[in-house]
Design a protein around this motif. Structure first.
Motif: not given
Length: 596
Positions: A547-567, A569-573
């Motif tokens: 509902x607000x930008x602050x709420x989006x930032x809070x949810x974005x912080x919560x997603x930091x540890x849940x996103x699967x970035x390994x594929x 990262x490996x491709x970029x390497x």
């Protein structure tokens, strides 16, 4: 044998010459007693007889003729006929009515409606169906007869007046009794005669001619078959439910026996419930009980049904015995059967009154029978109004020779509007021509008057062009490789966003052949949507649910540890390793194998 003209308004009868004098004597005696025949249909010239208003007739147009009397033939003081009615009394009433004594039968017909709710309901349904029809002018008939527009407008105003509905309701009283008479009270306004009121008159105020029993006359004590009705003063409606004399063509006559049997059934049913509706109270006493004790026990048993309490000695007992083997089903079955017969006689069906399951097809068939009956009633109503009201209205205001329009009561048949509307919508694009009047008749909507607000379909909104999808455009995909050979003019992103694209080699002229590093970027960018999809989707979802930008930032912080970035990262390497390896072996212009 020669024709002998009977005196008075009657037909020509053939009698032997030697009996002519005796016949004249009988006719003269009958005339003295007031035994008249019906008015002949044809005049002396063999043409249809047409009644004409004399100056004396016009004087009584605004006077009441069939006025109720405190004492006399038109008195309202009648004794109940239905009370204590037996089959013998009913047979005598009907027989007396055949001979001309209609008063007891008409009183019974009135009481039948008051005492039987089912008879009243179905008879009222038949009446209201007819009385609620909307009158209209037959334009085609009026045009064919050359009716003047002024006459059409005057008649239209006559039948659309509020009091006209009262006339129709009074005329429908004929369904029960066989005939109905409504007195017209005329008034002259601005030189035009028009009805000021329609007064329903009790059928007991009238009688029939002594000979044919078909011509209605005003009852009078001084004559057997009353006085002739003055012209233009009464609307006399006889629906003719069955062929024969009018007094025997009403539903009260046809349903009288069924009505009587139903009254007996209800009486016996009530008596049955009074006896068997409560258990038998049985009192038991000891053989040594004294007469006084037995009397008290009988008194307790008799009063327990009223008081619901009793005191008896311990040596006595009261038992309640349920009535077994007795049923009230025969009474209910007979009452229901008689109701069905009455419904069939009046409505032509039982589907709409008894509500038995029979499916949609059976209901439609029953409804068609009712429509058929209503159409027949409407045609007879049209004939009566044309004869007793419209014709006199036109003669009084436009002359005896002025043609008159025909008033009709169209009956709309039930139809599936949705099905027909869908069919019309599908057939019009195929070339079918349909008039607006026909469509209005189907949906039951009148044509709009001048100046009325017209409903129109809303203006179609201009469809917005969808936003470009960068993933489906080759120029955007090419620009994402950050290469010289796909560099857009001016460094502006080709997706339409207006932003400039940062190029590592911006300001350097593109080489003539592809760079190896550029090729590596193109290969890696071919499936970049699949690589970023699992990462971008949760972020977009979080943005949509915030509902607000602050709420989006809070949810974005919560997603930091849940996103699967390994594929990713490996491709970029791997891509970086390729670029590094090729970059070390490239020449000054960035091409592999170039000399230093």
């Amino acid at each position: 044998m020669k024709p002998h003209l009977r005196s008075g308004p009657a037909k020509i009868s053939y009698v032997p010459d030697e009996d002519a004098k005796a016949n004249d004597g009988l006719i003269a005696a009958g005339d003295e007693l007031g035994m008249h025949g019906p008015t002949p249909v044809l005049d002396d010239n063999g043409k249809p007889r047409e009644a004409k208003l004399t100056p004396q007739d016009k004087k009584v147009l605004s006077e009441e003729i069939a006025v109720p009397e405190l004492a006399g033939y038109r008195s309202l003081w009648d004794q109940s006929i239905a009370r204590g009615l037996t089959p013998e009394k009913l047979a005598a009433i009907l027989q007396a009515s055949k001979r001309g004594d209609h008063r007891p039968y008409l009183e019974l017909a009135e009481e039948m409606e008051e005492r039987d709710l089912h008879y009243l309901a179905v008879l009222s349904t038949r009446k209201r169906q007819l009385a609620r029809l909307k009158p209209s002018i037959d334009e085609d008939h009026a045009k064919a007869r050359g009716v003047d527009k002024k006459v059409i407008e005057a008649v239209k105003e006559l039948v659309e007046a509020p009091e006209f509905r009262l006339l129709l309701e009074g005329m429908t009283d004929s369904f029960g009794k066989g005939y109905a008479a409504v007195e017209i009270m005329w008034t002259s306004v601005d030189g035009r005669w028009k009805p000021a009121a329609y007064l329903w008159r009790d059928p007991k105020y009238f009688t029939f001619d002594y000979v044919s029993r078909s011509e209605l006359r005003l009852a009078e004590l001084t004559t057997l078959d009353g006085l002739a009705l003055p012209p233009a003063k009464f609307v006399v409606h006889m629906p003719a439910i069955k062929a024969g004399v009018p007094i025997r063509a009403g539903f009260a006559w046809l349903a009288a026996w069924a009505w009587l049997f139903k009254q007996y059934t209800l009486k016996d049913w009530v008596s049955f419930l009074d006896i068997y509706g409560m258990p038998l109270r049985l009192g038991k006493y000891h053989p040594s009980a004294t007469p006084d004790e037995r009397r008290k026990l009988l008194q307790a048993v008799s009063r327990i049904a009223v008081d619901a309490a009793a005191i008896i000695p311990e040596s006595m007992a009261i038992e309640f015995l349920e009535a077994k083997g007795n049923s009230d089903k025969p009474f209910e079955a007979l009452g229901s059967y008689l109701d069905k017969q009455i419904s069939k006689a009046i409505l032509g069906q039982t589907m709409t009154t008894d509500g038995h399951a029979g499916g949609l097809a059976q209901a439609k068939i029953h409804n068609e029978v009712r429509i058929d009956i209503l159409e027949d009633d409407a045609e007879k109503l049209e004939f009566t109004l044309d004869r007793d009201l419209i014709s006199w209205f036109v003669k009084l205001n436009f002359g005896d020779q002025a043609p008159r329009p025909r008033v009709k009561f169209p009956v709309a048949e039930p139809q599936d509007i949705a099905v027909k509307s869908t069919a019309i919508a599908q057939l019009i694009p195929m070339g079918l021509k349909v008039s607006q009047a026909a469509v209005r008749d189907i949906v039951g909507l009148p044509a709009p008057e001048d100046g009325e607000e017209i409903l129109t379909p809303p203006a179609a909104a201009t469809p917005e062009e969808p936003a470009p999808d960068p993933t489906t455009r080759s120029d955007v995909r090419a620009a994402a490789t950050n290469s010289f050979m796909h560099r857009p003019a001016g460094g502006i992103c080709p997706c339409g966003c207006g932003r400039r694209i940062s190029y590592n080699a911006e300001g350097v002229s593109a080489p003539s052949d592809p760079d190896v590093i550029d090729r590596i970027g193109e290969d890696e960018a071919d499936d970049w949507e699949a690589q970023l999809g699992p990462i971008v989707a949760p972020i977009l979802k979080a943005a949509a649910e915030s509902a607000s930008f602050e709420e989006f930032l809070a949810k974005l912080d919560a997603l930091t540890n849940s996103l699967d970035l390994d594929p990713l990262t490996g491709r970029l390497a791997i891509a970086a390793m390729k670029a590094r390896g090729f970059g070390r072996g490239a020449g000054p212009d960035g091409r592999l194998g170039a000399e230093a």
